[in-house]
Design a protein around this motif. Structure first.
Motif, PDB file in Angstrom:
ATOM      1  N   MET A 167      -6.940   1.238   4.974  1.00  0.00           N
ATOM      2  CA  MET A 167      -6.725   0.119   4.063  1.00  0.00           C
ATOM      3  C   MET A 167      -7.764   0.109   2.953  1.00  0.00           C
ATOM      4  SD  MET A 167      -4.015  -1.466   5.068  1.00  0.00           S
ATOM      5  CE  MET A 167      -4.147  -3.022   4.210  1.00  0.00           C
ATOM      6  N   ARG A 168      -9.018   0.333   3.331  1.00  0.00           N
ATOM      7  CA  ARG A 168     -10.118   0.216   2.366  1.00  0.00           C
ATOM      8  C   ARG A 168     -10.158   1.367   1.364  1.00  0.00           C
ATOM      9  NH1 ARG A 168     -13.604   0.080   5.776  1.00  0.00           N
ATOM     10  NH2 ARG A 168     -14.674   2.088   5.608  1.00  0.00           N
ATOM     11  N   LYS A 169      -9.906   2.584   1.822  1.00  0.00           N
ATOM     12  CA  LYS A 169     -10.091   3.757   0.973  1.00  0.00           C
ATOM     13  C   LYS A 169      -8.816   4.271   0.319  1.00  0.00           C
ATOM     14  CE  LYS A 169     -14.136   5.420   3.545  1.00  0.00           C
ATOM     15  NZ  LYS A 169     -14.742   6.565   4.287  1.00  0.00           N
ATOM     16  N   ILE A 170      -7.666   3.945   0.905  1.00  0.00           N
ATOM     17  CA  ILE A 170      -6.415   4.515   0.395  1.00  0.00           C
ATOM     18  C   ILE A 170      -5.451   3.447  -0.126  1.00  0.00           C
ATOM     19  CG2 ILE A 170      -4.378   5.881   0.998  1.00  0.00           C
ATOM     20  CD1 ILE A 170      -6.111   7.328   3.069  1.00  0.00           C
ATOM     21  N   VAL A 171      -5.181   2.461   0.706  1.00  0.00           N
ATOM     22  CA  VAL A 171      -4.129   1.499   0.373  1.00  0.00           C
ATOM     23  C   VAL A 171      -4.580   0.466  -0.661  1.00  0.00           C
ATOM     24  CG1 VAL A 171      -2.576  -0.265   1.286  1.00  0.00           C
ATOM     25  CG2 VAL A 171      -3.040   1.800   2.618  1.00  0.00           C
ATOM     26  N   ILE A 172      -5.679  -0.212  -0.397  1.00  0.00           N
ATOM     27  CA  ILE A 172      -6.126  -1.304  -1.277  1.00  0.00           C
ATOM     28  C   ILE A 172      -6.387  -0.835  -2.710  1.00  0.00           C
ATOM     29  CG2 ILE A 172      -7.981  -2.969  -1.689  1.00  0.00           C
ATOM     30  CD1 ILE A 172      -8.061  -3.480   1.301  1.00  0.00           C
ATOM     31  N   PRO A 173      -7.046   0.337  -2.937  1.00  0.00           N
ATOM     32  CA  PRO A 173      -7.240   0.780  -4.327  1.00  0.00           C
ATOM     33  C   PRO A 173      -5.933   0.936  -5.096  1.00  0.00           C
ATOM     34  CG  PRO A 173      -8.675   2.007  -2.863  1.00  0.00           C
ATOM     35  CD  PRO A 173      -7.754   1.214  -1.982  1.00  0.00           C
ATOM     36  N   GLN A 174      -4.839   1.248  -4.408  1.00  0.00           N
ATOM     37  CA  GLN A 174      -3.540   1.341  -5.075  1.00  0.00           C
ATOM     38  C   GLN A 174      -2.874  -0.028  -5.183  1.00  0.00           C
ATOM     39  OE1 GLN A 174      -1.119   4.927  -3.765  1.00  0.00           O
ATOM     40  NE2 GLN A 174      -2.600   4.844  -2.095  1.00  0.00           N
ATOM     41  N   THR A 175      -3.160  -0.890  -4.215  1.00  0.00           N
ATOM     42  CA  THR A 175      -2.511  -2.195  -4.172  1.00  0.00           C
ATOM     43  C   THR A 175      -2.923  -3.102  -5.310  1.00  0.00           C
ATOM     44  OG1 THR A 175      -2.305  -2.085  -1.762  1.00  0.00           O
ATOM     45  CG2 THR A 175      -2.183  -4.256  -2.773  1.00  0.00           C
ATOM     46  N   TYR A 176      -4.226  -3.187  -5.585  1.00  0.00           N
ATOM     47  CA  TYR A 176      -4.648  -4.169  -6.580  1.00  0.00           C
ATOM     48  C   TYR A 176      -4.149  -3.833  -7.974  1.00  0.00           C
ATOM     49  CZ  TYR A 176      -8.651  -1.102  -7.838  1.00  0.00           C
ATOM     50  OH  TYR A 176      -9.451  -0.066  -8.241  1.00  0.00           O
TER      51      TYR A 176
ATOM     52  N   GLY B 166      -7.578  11.300  10.887  1.00  0.00           N
ATOM     53  CA  GLY B 166      -8.539  10.617  11.744  1.00  0.00           C
ATOM     54  C   GLY B 166      -9.081   9.322  11.185  1.00  0.00           C
ATOM     55  N   PHE B 167      -8.440   8.799  10.118  1.00  0.00           N
ATOM     56  CA  PHE B 167      -8.884   7.531   9.544  1.00  0.00           C
ATOM     57  C   PHE B 167      -8.481   6.389  10.472  1.00  0.00           C
ATOM     58  CE2 PHE B 167      -9.684   8.144   4.774  1.00  0.00           C
ATOM     59  CZ  PHE B 167     -10.127   9.445   4.965  1.00  0.00           C
ATOM     60  N   THR B 168      -9.360   5.411  10.599  1.00  0.00           N
ATOM     61  CA  THR B 168      -8.995   4.199  11.317  1.00  0.00           C
ATOM     62  C   THR B 168      -8.137   3.338  10.400  1.00  0.00           C
ATOM     63  OG1 THR B 168     -10.922   2.944  10.549  1.00  0.00           O
ATOM     64  CG2 THR B 168     -11.190   4.254  12.571  1.00  0.00           C
ATOM     65  N   TYR B 169      -7.534   2.266  10.964  1.00  0.00           N
ATOM     66  CA  TYR B 169      -6.698   1.372  10.155  1.00  0.00           C
ATOM     67  C   TYR B 169      -7.531   0.755   9.035  1.00  0.00           C
ATOM     68  CZ  TYR B 169      -3.677  -2.529   8.868  1.00  0.00           C
ATOM     69  OH  TYR B 169      -2.917  -3.430   8.175  1.00  0.00           O
ATOM     70  N   GLY B 170      -8.759   0.346   9.374  1.00  0.00           N
ATOM     71  CA  GLY B 170      -9.627  -0.272   8.376  1.00  0.00           C
ATOM     72  C   GLY B 170      -9.987   0.688   7.256  1.00  0.00           C
ATOM     73  N   GLN B 171     -10.290   1.937   7.609  1.00  0.00           N
ATOM     74  CA  GLN B 171     -10.622   2.935   6.596  1.00  0.00           C
ATOM     75  C   GLN B 171      -9.413   3.259   5.718  1.00  0.00           C
ATOM     76  OE1 GLN B 171     -12.011   5.979   9.324  1.00  0.00           O
ATOM     77  NE2 GLN B 171     -14.157   5.636   8.716  1.00  0.00           N
TER      78      GLN B 171
END
Length: 212
Positions: free
Chosen positions: A128-137, A121-126
C-alpha cells in the motif's frame, strides 16, 4: 464598497472552514476506506455503518445535532465554539464521502500489482505504502477538487448556528440595510474563491497526470 470589509471577513471564515474540513475528511476518510476494505468483520461493519449514516442523513441535521442536541444529552458534550462545531460536523460528513473516493481509487489499481508485490515478498502495508498509494493520490485530485467545491458552497449552512461566514454576513447586511444588492458582491466573492481553487486543482491534476 462599504460592505466589502465585512464580506471579506466572512469569506475568510468560509475558506478556513472549507480547508479544515477537507483536510479532516481526507485523513479520517482514509482510515474508514481502509477499514471498509479490511478483512476483519467488526471493523468492516463499523466503517460501512459510519459511511451509510453520514451519507444518508442531511448535513444540516448533523450540524444541528452536534451544536444543539449534544449539550442536551450531556452538558459535557457542549461545543461553544461555533467554528469548531461546524468543523467537526463538516469533517465527519466529508470523511464518509472521502472514504468512498479513496476506496474507489485504491480498487481501481490493477490487481496484478498486488499479486506482483506479494510475489516479491512485500507485506500488505509495504504494498500500500510503496506501490498503491503513490498511484492512488494522483487519481484522487479531480474527485477531491469536487468535494472541496461542494464543501465551500455547503459552508453557507453554518448560518443556522450563527457562524459569521460569508453567507451569514451577507444576510445580516441585507437585514440591516434592506438592500438585496448585497447579494451581488457576495456571489462575486464566491465565484472568485471557487475560480481560484478550481484553477489550483486543475494545475495540480495536470502536474500529476504527467507521471501517469
Amino acid at each position: 464598497m462599504k460592505w466589502l470589509p465585512s464580506l471579506l471577513e466572512g469569506a475568510k471564515i468560509t475558506i478556513s472552514l472549507t480547508v479544515v474540513t477537507t483536510i479532516l475528511g481526507m485523513i479520517i476518510g482514509a482510515f474508514f476506506a481502509l477499514g471498509k476494505m479490511s478483512k476483519i468483520p467488526g471493523i468492516t461493519h463499523f466503517c460501512r455503518a459510519y459511511i451509510f449514516f453520514f451519507r444518508g442523513t442531511p448535513l444540516l441535521m448533523q450540524l444541528m445535532f452536534i451544536y444543539y442536541s449534544l449539550p442536551l444529552i450531556n452538558p459535557d458534550f457542549a461545543i461553544n465554539d461555533r467554528f469548531l462545531a461546524a468543523a467537526i460536523a463538516f469533517g465527519l460528513n466529508s470523511a464518509a464521502y472521502c472514504a468512498e473516493l479513496i476506496r474507489a481509487a485504491i480498487e481501481s489499481i490493477d490487481k496484478g500489482q498486488f499479486e506482483a508485490a506479494k510475489a516479491l515478498g512485500f507485506t500488505y502495508g509495504q504494498t500500500m505504502r510503496k506501490i498503491v498509494i503513490p498511484q492512488t493520490y494522483k487519481r484522487l485530485v479531480p474527485p477531491f477538487a469536487n468535494e472541496f467545491i461542494m464543501i465551500l458552497k455547503d459552508a453557507s449552512l453554518t448560518s443556522i448556528i450563527a457562524l459569521q461566514d460569508l453567507s451569514k454576513i451577507t444576510t445580516a447586511i441585507q437585514s440591516s440595510s434592506s438592500k438585496y444588492t448585497v447579494f451581488i458582491p457576495s456571489m462575486i466573492i464566491y465565484l472568485i474563491i471557487t475560480g481560484v481553487f478550481s484553477k489550483f486543482f486543475e494545475v495540480l491534476e495536470k502536474k500529476y497526470s504527467v507521471f501517469e
